[in-house]
Design a protein around this motif. Structure first.
Motif, PDB file in Angstrom:
ATOM      1  N   PRO A 159      11.479 -16.600   7.052  1.00 25.39           N
ATOM      2  CA  PRO A 159      11.672 -17.710   6.102  1.00 25.39           C
ATOM      3  C   PRO A 159      11.550 -17.213   4.654  1.00 25.39           C
ATOM      4  CG  PRO A 159      10.157 -18.331   7.841  1.00 25.39           C
ATOM      5  CD  PRO A 159      10.414 -16.880   8.014  1.00 25.39           C
ATOM      6  N   ASP A 160      12.198 -17.939   3.746  1.00 29.54           N
ATOM      7  CA  ASP A 160      12.138 -17.580   2.329  1.00 29.54           C
ATOM      8  C   ASP A 160      10.685 -17.547   1.851  1.00 29.54           C
ATOM      9  OD1 ASP A 160      14.794 -17.438   2.357  1.00 29.54           O
ATOM     10  OD2 ASP A 160      15.152 -19.413   1.438  1.00 29.54           O
ATOM     11  N   GLU A 161      10.453 -16.722   0.866  1.00 31.28           N
ATOM     12  CA  GLU A 161       9.146 -16.594   0.196  1.00 31.28           C
ATOM     13  C   GLU A 161       8.047 -16.097   1.141  1.00 31.28           C
ATOM     14  OE1 GLU A 161       8.189 -20.137  -1.875  1.00 31.28           O
ATOM     15  OE2 GLU A 161      10.083 -20.163  -2.980  1.00 31.28           O
ATOM     16  N   THR A 162       8.461 -15.366   2.190  1.00 29.95           N
ATOM     17  CA  THR A 162       7.456 -14.721   3.034  1.00 29.95           C
ATOM     18  C   THR A 162       6.949 -13.471   2.312  1.00 29.95           C
ATOM     19  OG1 THR A 162       8.542 -15.501   5.016  1.00 29.95           O
ATOM     20  CG2 THR A 162       7.037 -13.641   5.281  1.00 29.95           C
ATOM     21  N   ASN A 163       5.657 -13.311   2.281  1.00 30.82           N
ATOM     22  CA  ASN A 163       5.060 -12.155   1.600  1.00 30.82           C
ATOM     23  C   ASN A 163       4.056 -11.472   2.510  1.00 30.82           C
ATOM     24  OD1 ASN A 163       6.222 -12.419  -1.024  1.00 30.82           O
ATOM     25  ND2 ASN A 163       4.911 -14.225  -1.300  1.00 30.82           N
ATOM     26  N   ILE A 164       3.915 -10.186   2.289  1.00 25.88           N
ATOM     27  CA  ILE A 164       2.777  -9.483   2.880  1.00 25.88           C
ATOM     28  C   ILE A 164       1.840  -9.182   1.712  1.00 25.88           C
ATOM     29  CG2 ILE A 164       1.991  -7.414   4.072  1.00 25.88           C
ATOM     30  CD1 ILE A 164       4.737  -7.248   5.365  1.00 25.88           C
ATOM     31  N   GLY A 165       0.613  -9.651   1.816  1.00 26.96           N
ATOM     32  CA  GLY A 165      -0.318  -9.479   0.708  1.00 26.96           C
ATOM     33  C   GLY A 165      -1.542  -8.688   1.130  1.00 26.96           C
ATOM     34  N   ALA A 166      -2.127  -8.018   0.168  1.00 22.08           N
ATOM     35  CA  ALA A 166      -3.380  -7.300   0.424  1.00 22.08           C
ATOM     36  C   ALA A 166      -4.117  -7.157  -0.902  1.00 22.08           C
ATOM     37  CB  ALA A 166      -3.097  -5.935   1.035  1.00 22.08           C
ATOM     38  N   SER A 167      -5.475  -7.204  -0.883  1.00 23.63           N
ATOM     39  CA  SER A 167      -6.242  -7.007  -2.106  1.00 23.63           C
ATOM     40  C   SER A 167      -7.569  -6.357  -1.754  1.00 23.63           C
ATOM     41  CB  SER A 167      -6.485  -8.356  -2.812  1.00 23.63           C
ATOM     42  OG  SER A 167      -7.143  -9.228  -1.932  1.00 23.63           O
ATOM     43  N   THR A 168      -8.169  -5.708  -2.747  1.00 20.08           N
ATOM     44  CA  THR A 168      -9.470  -5.085  -2.521  1.00 20.08           C
ATOM     45  C   THR A 168     -10.543  -6.171  -2.419  1.00 20.08           C
ATOM     46  OG1 THR A 168      -9.707  -4.855  -4.892  1.00 20.08           O
ATOM     47  CG2 THR A 168      -8.891  -2.943  -3.696  1.00 20.08           C
ATOM     48  N   LEU A 169     -11.707  -5.774  -1.936  1.00 25.93           N
ATOM     49  CA  LEU A 169     -12.758  -6.773  -1.700  1.00 25.93           C
ATOM     50  C   LEU A 169     -13.158  -7.498  -2.976  1.00 25.93           C
ATOM     51  CD1 LEU A 169     -14.964  -4.822   0.862  1.00 25.93           C
ATOM     52  CD2 LEU A 169     -13.462  -6.786   1.282  1.00 25.93           C
ATOM     53  N   ASP A 170     -13.171  -6.749  -4.095  1.00 22.32           N
ATOM     54  CA  ASP A 170     -13.578  -7.386  -5.356  1.00 22.32           C
ATOM     55  C   ASP A 170     -12.370  -7.961  -6.106  1.00 22.32           C
ATOM     56  OD1 ASP A 170     -12.269  -5.132  -6.029  1.00 22.32           O
ATOM     57  OD2 ASP A 170     -13.842  -4.302  -7.324  1.00 22.32           O
ATOM     58  N   ASN A 171     -11.250  -7.986  -5.397  1.00 22.78           N
ATOM     59  CA  ASN A 171     -10.019  -8.517  -5.973  1.00 22.78           C
ATOM     60  C   ASN A 171      -9.590  -7.808  -7.244  1.00 22.78           C
ATOM     61  OD1 ASN A 171      -9.371 -10.451  -4.059  1.00 22.78           O
ATOM     62  ND2 ASN A 171     -10.849 -11.904  -4.952  1.00 22.78           N
ATOM     63  N   SER A 172     -10.091  -6.586  -7.433  1.00 20.18           N
ATOM     64  CA  SER A 172      -9.690  -5.861  -8.634  1.00 20.18           C
ATOM     65  C   SER A 172      -8.277  -5.294  -8.480  1.00 20.18           C
ATOM     66  CB  SER A 172     -10.669  -4.712  -8.906  1.00 20.18           C
ATOM     67  OG  SER A 172     -10.658  -3.804  -7.814  1.00 20.18           O
ATOM     68  N   LEU A 173      -7.844  -5.134  -7.244  1.00 19.62           N
ATOM     69  CA  LEU A 173      -6.506  -4.587  -7.011  1.00 19.62           C
ATOM     70  C   LEU A 173      -5.829  -5.421  -5.939  1.00 19.62           C
ATOM     71  CD1 LEU A 173      -4.669  -2.225  -7.818  1.00 19.62           C
ATOM     72  CD2 LEU A 173      -5.629  -0.940  -5.889  1.00 19.62           C
ATOM     73  N   GLY A 174      -4.626  -5.866  -6.220  1.00 18.42           N
ATOM     74  CA  GLY A 174      -3.908  -6.700  -5.266  1.00 18.42           C
ATOM     75  C   GLY A 174      -2.465  -6.246  -5.117  1.00 18.42           C
ATOM     76  N   LEU A 175      -1.886  -6.607  -3.985  1.00 17.48           N
ATOM     77  CA  LEU A 175      -0.504  -6.189  -3.716  1.00 17.48           C
ATOM     78  C   LEU A 175       0.214  -7.357  -3.054  1.00 17.48           C
ATOM     79  CD1 LEU A 175       1.077  -3.519  -3.963  1.00 17.48           C
ATOM     80  CD2 LEU A 175       0.426  -3.019  -1.611  1.00 17.48           C
ATOM     81  N   GLU A 176       1.356  -7.721  -3.571  1.00 14.17           N
ATOM     82  CA  GLU A 176       2.169  -8.783  -2.977  1.00 14.17           C
ATOM     83  C   GLU A 176       3.550  -8.210  -2.741  1.00 14.17           C
ATOM     84  OE1 GLU A 176       1.665 -12.029  -2.167  1.00 14.17           O
ATOM     85  OE2 GLU A 176      -0.487 -11.920  -2.619  1.00 14.17           O
ATOM     86  N   LEU A 177       3.979  -8.154  -1.465  1.00 15.39           N
ATOM     87  CA  LEU A 177       5.272  -7.555  -1.159  1.00 15.39           C
ATOM     88  C   LEU A 177       6.172  -8.612  -0.510  1.00 15.39           C
ATOM     89  CD1 LEU A 177       6.860  -4.839  -1.047  1.00 15.39           C
ATOM     90  CD2 LEU A 177       6.029  -4.616   1.290  1.00 15.39           C
ATOM     91  N   PRO A 178       7.226  -9.028  -1.219  1.00 17.23           N
ATOM     92  CA  PRO A 178       8.149  -9.979  -0.578  1.00 17.23           C
ATOM     93  C   PRO A 178       8.750  -9.334   0.673  1.00 17.23           C
ATOM     94  CG  PRO A 178       8.642  -9.730  -2.912  1.00 17.23           C
ATOM     95  CD  PRO A 178       7.673  -8.643  -2.560  1.00 17.23           C
ATOM     96  N   TYR A 179       8.800 -10.056   1.757  1.00 18.34           N
ATOM     97  CA  TYR A 179       9.275  -9.466   3.012  1.00 18.34           C
ATOM     98  C   TYR A 179      10.038 -10.543   3.776  1.00 18.34           C
ATOM     99  CZ  TYR A 179       9.020  -5.824   6.591  1.00 18.34           C
ATOM    100  OH  TYR A 179       9.316  -4.814   7.471  1.00 18.34           O
ATOM    101  N   GLU A 180      11.297 -10.704   3.409  1.00 15.65           N
ATOM    102  CA  GLU A 180      12.060 -11.818   3.977  1.00 15.65           C
ATOM    103  C   GLU A 180      12.991 -11.385   5.096  1.00 15.65           C
ATOM    104  OE1 GLU A 180      13.817 -13.830   0.697  1.00 15.65           O
ATOM    105  OE2 GLU A 180      11.876 -14.481  -0.084  1.00 15.65           O
TER     106      GLU A 180
END
Lengths: 235, 747
Positions: free
Chosen positions: B147-168
């Motif tokens: 589906p549109d706007e599907t993302n794979i996301g990941a972030s560090t425990l303190d949320n200092s580093l985050g990653l959002e990868l669109p994956y449609e």
């Protein structure tokens, strides 16, 4: 003149003490930290290795075939060439699950040939990728799946080659959901008479019911997860 | 300058210590920063790894969803039929795979949430669609549309580093060659007729080997079963690169004499006794030969006419004609037509010259015609010989044509000997006739003094006189007329003196020509049973007929005899051509069945199956190695031959005769033996053809897909199972031979 001489000697000695003390501090605080660098490299290599286990095919890392043990008169070796190592581990979990009943581990060993082939393959691949520099320990572990009270489904596998007196440099993990096809477990258990003989008396029906209830799960239940951990050890 | 120095050592020492502490502070700060960087880098790499593991989950889910769907659909491939079958199968696989994938997708989302790792799959609704595409080598590529706007996301425990990868959407290789299996099975099922044409070829080869080898034609149900099994195996081998050799070997072992079939079968036997085009070429040569003989007849008739013209030459009529011509010249002179007089006188002189040579000239023509006749007879023989050469060349690989050639060129009344002897006789007689006519021609050449008497030089003298004076020309004409009269008298005497000789010559020539051209009486007869030709719808019993023909005896050859023999030959060759055309249309297309050496070797292997499994289940678990490594497909088939029927179709067979129908072709000295059957092989209940992707045993499945028997899960190759609804294979077997053969029918 003697007092002046004594004063100068003390001065020189104090100076020498200061030089030695300062030098010691400098040595202790040296910016060159070989151990950290090695750890960083090991962690990076471990991550790369796990990544390649998710992406590369068996063909690229070695070869794997096994005999399903069928009593036929012709060559029945099954060669798996296109699967990834991670896929092999997941399928090993599918084909060779273990059941723990009241704390007793029962290895079903339904497809031992495949399990051994996978271990051999992983050992060969790790030897090629990391053994030249580090010792290794690869562990695959499935989250325990409680089928019923006292009955748990497990899977774990360890492939290792390291000196136990050496230091662990890193430990990297990757987790994967187990894409179990519908009905996979029941098909194995019904055939496995050896398992039934090890069950507590009268518990067979209860056990099978527990399995079947899991085999027909309601929509959207979490799948078992297999975590693969790669530890690299110093040589 | 003080002797105690600029600074005391203690002061310097303190300064050095302060410097050292400052350096330590700097190092610590630098190390702290490096550690932070390493942690960030490690965290970043870990996040990438986490994201990759989610991607991996999705790819695995897609792969296993397609595995399951491929297995379910391709195991029932024949449920999808018609022109859109392939498309319908594809859509069914996509539909099943999408359903499976969406179930797994929901689980993966939950699993990731419960796992407690930093990676997550952000998807609004687990409604993905899955399309299949053909990959290289026939593999499947699954294209997943999330589906549109599907993302794979990941972030560090303190949320200092985050990653959002669109994956449609993504694609993944499914390591099963579904498209290859489907393509090969379509080829196999779409060309089942080639099994029939190969089986037909093998039956023809065996029947002709028996008919021409002298052992007779044997029709055996068990042998037909064996040949059909071999044809089926050969079709499998040519389509899949392998065959179900274990069951073929097993089935053959249950057939009596199957070993002899395998050993004795020779695909080089040319089961094509008659070719219409070959017979047509023979007919063409015979027609050319007959044309030459027609030319001989024409030449002889012309020779006879020429002799007749010489014998019937009326010299008195000619004398009267010449006298009137002189009158015509005189009339022209009287009319003062100088040019007309000269022209008429010239023609008159020419006529005298021609007439003197007329009798010998006619005989010369006759002689030339007879010589031409000889040449054309020899050409007729040459064309006949050419026909024999053609026959000999086509006889090299064809026993029937060889037999035909031997019949034509053998001893006794063989046609070649008749033609050769006949031509020799005719040529001899024509040579005699020609020499006789030539001798008379020489004898009838007019004496030379006739020409010197008239016209001599009279033409010149007359023309000169006309040019000089017309009155004088009249005088010259008178003199010329007198000399011409003398010449006519002498010529009349010459001709009349040879009149009997010419009459005798004509009598001889005409009677000889008549004898040569006359159609001779038939001098040979034999009774025979008349059957209808192949393909004719005759329902009446055979009738006894009398065959009659003319045979050229030694020393009795004539042109008429040669014409009669060759035209009869042509008649029967025409009939033979008709037979050949009928045979070709019945025999129709065949495809050579050559038993491959590898297949022959594979058939010798003996496979043992586990008793607790059916053969199909054993193949699913561990298919036998294919005969050819490329494309690496194992083959299973299942059919039971219910019966093989042979229905006799030639007339002798209709009336229950155990011998073939005979077709006597007396004029070419052969008898064709003909037998024909309608052969039908019937299955008990259709056939199952199943192929396995031997090179890729990739599908984790229960050992046996049967609730009653389960083995441990193993990897199975994708199976493509096709049920063939066809229950019957049929063809017509026509055996034609020049020698009689026995017919045996058995089990």
């Amino acid at each position: 003149m003697r007092e002046a001489g004594v004063g100068q000697v003390a001065d020189v000695l104090f100076f020498a003490f200061m030089v030695v003390f300062g030098s010691s501090l400098l040595v202790l605080a040296s910016p060159v930290e070989l151990d950290e660098s090695t750890r960083g490299y090991a962690a990076s290599l471990a991550r790369s290795t796990l990544l390649s286990f998710q992406q590369a095919s068996v063909d690229e890392l070695g070869e794997l075939s096994y005999n399903p043990g069928l009593q036929v008169s012709w060559e029945s070796e099954l060669g798996l060439r296109h699967k990834t190592p991670v896929q092999l581990i997941l399928e090993d979990a599918l084909l060779n699950p273990q059941v723990e009943i009241d704390g007793r581990r029962v290895a079903l060993e339904l497809n031992r040939e495949f399990d051994e082939s996978v271990r051999d393959f992983l050992r060969g691949a790790l030897d090629r990728l990391v053994r030249g520099r580090f010792g290794y320990r690869l562990e695959a572990r499935m989250t325990p799946l409680e089928l019923s009270s006292g009955v748990t489904l497990r899977f774990d596998m360890v492939v290792a080659d390291f000196d136990e007196n050496s230091r662990q440099l890193c430990s990297e993990s990757v987790s994967m959901a187990l894409p179990a096809p519908e009905g996979w477990l029941g098909a194995q258990l019904e055939e496995e008479n050896a398992l039934l003989s090890q069950l507590p008396e009268g518990s067979f029906q209860w056990f099978v019911n527990a399995l079947l209830s899991w085999l027909e799960p309601p929509d959207s239940v979490p799948r078992p997860v297999v975590t693969v951990t790669l530890e690299l050890w110093s040589k | 300058m003080s002797a105690r120095g600029f600074l005391p050592f203690t002061t310097v020492g303190f300064l050095l210590l302060i410097l050292t502490v400052a350096m330590l502070g700097h190092f610590s700060w630098g190390r702290h920063q490096a550690e932070l960087t390493r942690i960030d880098e490690g965290a970043g790499n870990s996040l990438l790894g986490e994201v990759a593991s989610v991607q991996n989950d999705l790819e695995q889910a897609a792969r296993y969803s397609v595995y399951e769907a491929l297995w379910n659909v391709s195991k029932r491939a024949s449920d999808y039929s018609g022109r859109e079958a392939a498309q319908n199968r594809k859509e069914a696989i996509e539909s099943l795979a999408s359903r499976n994938f969406n179930e797994l997708l929901s689980s993966i989302v939950l699993t990731r949430e419960n796992l407690g790792t930093s990676a997550r799959l952000d998807i609004e609704q687990a409604l993905a669609s899955l399309d299949l595409r053909r990959g290289e080598g026939g593999f499947v590529i699954a294209i997943v549309d999330l589906p549109d706007e599907t993302n794979i996301g990941a972030s560090t425990l303190d949320n200092s580093l985050g990653l959002e990868l669109p994956y449609e959407n993504f694609g993944t290789l499914v390591d099963s060659r579904y498209y290859l299996l489907e393509n090969r099975m379509q080829r196999f099922a779409g060309d089942l007729d080639s099994i029939g044409t190969k089986w037909k070829y093998a039956e023809y080869a065996m029947a002709y080997a028996g008919a021409w080898g002298g052992s007779g034609v044997t029709l055996s149900k068990s042998r037909s079963r064996a040949l059909f099994q071999l044809a089926w195996a050969d079709h499998e081998l040519s389509t899949f690169g392998s065959s179900d050799y274990s069951v073929t070997a097993y089935d053959l072992s249950g057939i009596e004499g199957a070993d002899q079939v395998l050993e004795g079968y020779d695909s080089n036997v040319v089961a094509e006794p008659l070719s219409a085009s070959q017979v047509r070429a023979l007919v063409d040569e015979i027609e050319a030969s007959l044309n030459e003989l027609d030319g001989v007849a024409g030449e002889l008739r012309r020779a006879s006419s020429a002799v007749n013209a010489a014998a019937n030459f009326d010299v008195e009529d000619w004398a009267d004609l010449m006298s009137s011509r002189f009158g015509d010249v005189q009339a022209a002179l009287d009319a003062s037509d100088a040019e007309g007089a000269k022209q008429k006188f010239r023609e008159l002189c020419g006529n005298f010259e021609l007439t003197y040579s007329y009798p010998s000239g006619q005989l010369g023509k006759a002689s030339t015609s007879i010589g031409g006749g000889q040449l054309r007879v020899q050409e007729a023989e040459a064309r006949f010989q050419q026909m024999l050469d053609l026959l000999e060349s086509s006889a090299s690989g064809n026993p029937l044509m060889k037999q035909f050639y031997e019949n034509l060129t053998g001893d006794g009344q063989a046609l070649a000997r008749q033609i050769s002897s006949g031509v020799s006789d005719v040529v001899g007689r024509l040579e005699g006739l020609e020499s006789r006519v030539h001798a008379r021609e020489v004898q009838l050449r007019a004496p030379a003094e006739l020409s010197s008497t008239f016209p001599g030089d009279w033409e010149e003298r007359f023309v000169g006189a006309v040019n000089d004076n017309l009155a004088r020309a009249g005088g010259v004409l008178g003199e010329a007329r007198g000399r011409a009269g003398e010449a006519i008298d002498s010529f009349m005497e010459f001709v009349n003196g040879n009149e009997n000789l010419l009459a005798s010559l004509y009598s001889r020539v005409s009677s000889e020509v008549r004898a040569l051209l006359e159609e001779p009486e038939l001098n040979w007869s034999n009774p025979y049973e008349e059957y209808p030709d192949p393909g004719e719808d005759a329902e009446v019993p055979p009738v006894t007929q009398m065959a009659e023909k003319y045979v050229i005896e030694e020393g009795e050859g004539t042109v008429g005899g040669l014409q009669l023999v060759l035209s009869d030959v042509k008649t029967h060759l025409d009939r033979m051509e008709g037979l050949a055309g009928t045979f070709e249309s019945i025999r129709g297309e065949v495809t050579e069945l050559e038993i491959d050496d590898d297949l022959r070797q594979a058939l010798e292997s003996e496979l043992r199956f586990p008793t607790e499994l059916t053969r199909e289940q054993a193949y699913e678990l561990a298919p036998p190695e294919p005969i050819e490594s490329n494309p690496g497909i194992s083959v299973y088939h299942e059919f039971e031959i219910k019966d093989v029927r042979y229905q006799r179709e030639d007339p002798a067979g209709w009336f229950g005769s155990p011998t073939p129908t005979t077709i006597p072709l007396w004029f070419i000295g052969i008898t064709i033996y003909w037998a024909q059957w309608d052969v039908t092989l019937e299955f008990e209940d259709g056939a199952v053809e199943e192929i396995f992707d031997y090179e890729n045993p990739t599908l984790p499945r229960p050992g046996v897909d049967d609730d009653n028997q389960n083995l441990a899960m193993v990897h199975k190759p994708l199976a493509y199972r096709y049920e063939i609804p066809r229950n019957e294979f049929n063809f017509r077997l026509v055996v034609i031979s020049l020698t009689g053969f026995e017919i045996n029918e058995g089990e």
